[in-house]
Design a protein around this motif. Structure first.
Motif, PDB file in Angstrom:
ATOM      1  N   PHE A 341      44.968   0.728  48.423  1.00  0.00           N
ATOM      2  CA  PHE A 341      43.899   0.777  49.379  1.00  0.00           C
ATOM      3  C   PHE A 341      43.549   2.178  49.783  1.00  0.00           C
ATOM      4  O   PHE A 341      44.259   3.115  49.356  1.00  0.00           O
ATOM      5  CB  PHE A 341      43.997  -0.002  50.531  1.00  0.00           C
ATOM      6  CG  PHE A 341      44.418  -1.499  50.184  1.00  0.00           C
ATOM      7  CD1 PHE A 341      43.081  -2.428  50.152  1.00  0.00           C
ATOM      8  CD2 PHE A 341      45.490  -2.140  50.059  1.00  0.00           C
ATOM      9  CE1 PHE A 341      43.255  -3.622  49.723  1.00  0.00           C
ATOM     10  CE2 PHE A 341      45.606  -3.350  49.859  1.00  0.00           C
ATOM     11  CZ  PHE A 341      44.477  -4.154  49.704  1.00  0.00           C
ATOM     12  N   TYR A 342      42.521   2.566  50.479  1.00  0.00           N
ATOM     13  CA  TYR A 342      41.927   3.978  50.796  1.00  0.00           C
ATOM     14  C   TYR A 342      43.267   4.419  51.732  1.00  0.00           C
ATOM     15  O   TYR A 342      43.688   3.486  52.696  1.00  0.00           O
ATOM     16  CB  TYR A 342      40.641   3.790  51.619  1.00  0.00           C
ATOM     17  CG  TYR A 342      40.279   5.200  52.119  1.00  0.00           C
ATOM     18  CD1 TYR A 342      40.044   6.245  51.294  1.00  0.00           C
ATOM     19  CD2 TYR A 342      40.273   5.371  53.390  1.00  0.00           C
ATOM     20  CE1 TYR A 342      39.680   7.297  51.715  1.00  0.00           C
ATOM     21  CE2 TYR A 342      39.797   6.769  53.909  1.00  0.00           C
ATOM     22  CZ  TYR A 342      39.648   7.654  53.029  1.00  0.00           C
ATOM     23  OH  TYR A 342      39.286   8.972  53.527  1.00  0.00           O
ATOM     24  N   GLN A 343      43.550   5.661  51.530  1.00  0.00           N
ATOM     25  CA  GLN A 343      44.744   6.230  52.146  1.00  0.00           C
ATOM     26  C   GLN A 343      46.005   5.505  51.687  1.00  0.00           C
ATOM     27  O   GLN A 343      47.208   5.658  52.510  1.00  0.00           O
ATOM     28  CB  GLN A 343      44.430   6.171  53.544  1.00  0.00           C
ATOM     29  CG  GLN A 343      43.460   7.221  53.985  1.00  0.00           C
ATOM     30  CD  GLN A 343      43.591   8.677  53.694  1.00  0.00           C
ATOM     31  OE1 GLN A 343      44.791   9.234  53.619  1.00  0.00           O
ATOM     32  NE2 GLN A 343      42.505   9.395  53.807  1.00  0.00           N
ATOM     33  N   ASP A 344      46.044   4.543  50.882  1.00  0.00           N
ATOM     34  CA  ASP A 344      47.216   3.805  50.511  1.00  0.00           C
ATOM     35  C   ASP A 344      47.702   2.996  51.482  1.00  0.00           C
ATOM     36  O   ASP A 344      49.117   2.792  51.609  1.00  0.00           O
ATOM     37  CB  ASP A 344      48.246   4.908  50.017  1.00  0.00           C
ATOM     38  CG  ASP A 344      48.076   5.179  48.437  1.00  0.00           C
ATOM     39  OD1 ASP A 344      47.270   4.462  47.872  1.00  0.00           O
ATOM     40  OD2 ASP A 344      48.631   6.214  47.858  1.00  0.00           O
ATOM     41  N   THR A 345      46.963   2.782  52.481  1.00  0.00           N
ATOM     42  CA  THR A 345      47.436   1.756  53.481  1.00  0.00           C
ATOM     43  C   THR A 345      46.748   0.282  53.754  1.00  0.00           C
ATOM     44  O   THR A 345      45.596   0.310  53.329  1.00  0.00           O
ATOM     45  CB  THR A 345      47.193   2.191  54.938  1.00  0.00           C
ATOM     46  OG1 THR A 345      48.070   1.489  55.766  1.00  0.00           O
ATOM     47  CG2 THR A 345      45.972   2.767  55.137  1.00  0.00           C
ATOM     48  N   ASP A 346      47.313  -0.852  53.595  1.00  0.00           N
ATOM     49  CA  ASP A 346      46.955  -1.958  53.791  1.00  0.00           C
ATOM     50  C   ASP A 346      47.147  -2.430  55.378  1.00  0.00           C
ATOM     51  O   ASP A 346      46.710  -3.630  55.711  1.00  0.00           O
ATOM     52  CB  ASP A 346      47.749  -3.154  52.982  1.00  0.00           C
ATOM     53  CG  ASP A 346      46.971  -4.333  52.781  1.00  0.00           C
ATOM     54  OD1 ASP A 346      45.833  -4.405  53.140  1.00  0.00           O
ATOM     55  OD2 ASP A 346      47.518  -5.329  52.442  1.00  0.00           O
ATOM     56  N   ALA A 347      47.546  -1.539  56.248  1.00  0.00           N
ATOM     57  CA  ALA A 347      47.878  -1.910  57.503  1.00  0.00           C
ATOM     58  C   ALA A 347      46.401  -2.324  58.351  1.00  0.00           C
ATOM     59  O   ALA A 347      45.485  -1.349  58.235  1.00  0.00           O
ATOM     60  CB  ALA A 347      48.647  -1.030  58.419  1.00  0.00           C
TER      61      ALA A 347
END
Length: 428
Positions: A341-347
């Protein structure tokens, strides 16, 4: 026979709403959108004939809040010159869910002559248990899997996922989040029924609870959050000085069912490769805690590395205008090539902040809060249930960005008069 068929059809309609997917022969729209079109059409017809007690100023307030969320999302995309309008059009999503929810609740009313919180919960419980059974059967039988895959077009959280169990539109953490909500519903209904429930009803609830706990975690480990929430509430109820007969009956049935259920699970765990693999996955945290004394899963390890916060004030305030990976959504994007995901975060919280900043996050949090508070005000007898759904939503956002408005939308379509009429019929 007609009554049974009508109830079965109502269950299918509920599943189409709660776990939407696309048919392979009709890939232009998923089942939620089809139900929304039917529901909104029915709603307009009803409103043209007479004022509906279901549709009141609460829907206008929610619509205003939905517009605010959408406008903040649109402002973020305009300021950042992006093309990711996923939450800039949230007002449309809101009314799609409400339209689908209206179709489901009117179907329940047609099948039973009335609609209530308990009837809605019963159908959601039945649907989730059925989805778990279907997913388990697909894991055991290639023929069943091939048949379902032949008409299931969707992939990801609405469909097929390689290497994981999935139902018909039920997969990954999105399904786990909905399973978690239903587990809370089961315990709430059992422990807070107005009258003493028959043993067969409690047994049915307990069996559904165990099926969803076990198979639900194999599908999406977010189910664990609802399981722990529900069990925590049950333990609190058992030590409460005001515990009633239903608490004692539920506790007895749960213990007896576990005594019968666990040997079967243990046997399958040691003899069936599919069951072994999926139990290891679904309850990885429990196994690690037993072996090392630390609660840790592959997902939690990955999640720790996903907490990368914005490094500038503009992003904190209004976001970057990206929710999904711009590699796949923005033809003009020339920045970093994120793997996930964008910025490599799914949080969830971080994805909202990166999309439309703290302003958008707070507005969206207030929107969900308002939807739950309207349900609490309109049907105060189920205040705890709606509050638990709200808290669960906020907890799950630590891990994933999916929201539970679709659950609240169902209860928003039940008027106080309809709930009162149902309670009177049960008391009578």
């Amino acid at each position: 026979m007609f009554k049974v068929l009508l109830m079965l059809l109502t269950g299918i309609v509920t599943s189409f709403y709660f776990f939407p997917f696309k048919f392979s022969f009709l890939p232009i729209a998923n089942t939620k959108m089809i139900l929304a079109a039917l529901g909104l059409l029915t709603l307009m017809v009803n409103l043209s004939k007479e004022r509906s007690s279901v549709m009141d100023k609460s829907f206008f307030i929610l619509s205003v809040l939905g517009v605010i969320v959408s406008l903040i999302g649109f402002a973020s995309t305009a300021i950042n010159e992006t093309f990711d309008y996923v939450y800039a059009t949230y007002i449309v999503s809101m009314w799609v869910w409400l339209g689908g929810a209206f179709a489901v609740t009117r179907m329940i009313k047609y099948a039973h002559g009335q609609v209530s919180v308990q009837l809605i919960c019963n159908y959601l419980i039945a649907v989730c248990a059925a989805q778990c059974i279907i997913a388990f059967m697909m894991g055991q039988s290639p023929a069943i899997k091939q048949f379902i895959d032949s008409f299931l077009e969707s992939e990801g959280y609405m469909g097929k996922v390689e290497g994981r169990l999935y139902g018909i539109g039920a997969s990954l953490d999105v399904a786990g989040m909905r399973f978690a909500t239903v587990l809370i519903m089961i315990v709430w209904l059992c422990l807070n029924a107005r009258n003493v429930l028959p043993i067969k009803i409690i047994v049915s609830y307990v069996v559904a609870f165990l099926i969803i706990c076990v198979v639900g975690n194999m599908i999406g480990r977010t189910t664990t959050i609802g399981m722990l929430f529900a069990l925590g509430y049950w333990l609190w109820a058992t030590v409460s000085p005001e515990r009633g007969e239903n608490v004692r009956l539920f506790s007895t049935c749960l213990c007896v069912s576990l005594f019968c259920f666990l040997p079967v699970i243990i046997y399958l765990y040691h003899t069936d490769g599919m069951v072994y693999q999926n139990i290891q996955f679904g309850f990885e945290g429990f196994f690690n805690f037993w072996e090392t004394g630390q609660w840790e899963t592959t997902s939690t390890g990955i999640l720790k590395n996903m907490y990368v916060f914005p490094d500038n004030m503009k992003t904190w305030i209004i976001g970057d205008g990206y929710f999904d990976n711009p590699r796949f959504t923005d033809p003009y994007y020339i920045g970093h090539n994120w793997v996930g995901f964008y910025q490599d975060t799914d949080a969830g919280y971080l994805r909202f902040i990166y999309y439309f900043g703290v302003i958008g996050l707070l507005s969206f949090m207030f929107f969900i809060y308002k939807a739950a508070s309207i349900c609490m005000y309109r049907i105060p007898s189920h205040r705890f249930l709606f509050g638990a759904i709200l808290i669960l939503n906020y907890i799950v956002w630590i891990k994933v960005s999916s929201d539970l408005f679709l659950v609240l939308a169902l209860f928003l379509c039940v008027s106080a008069e309809e709930e009162s009429a149902y309670n009177e019929s049960c008391s009578g």
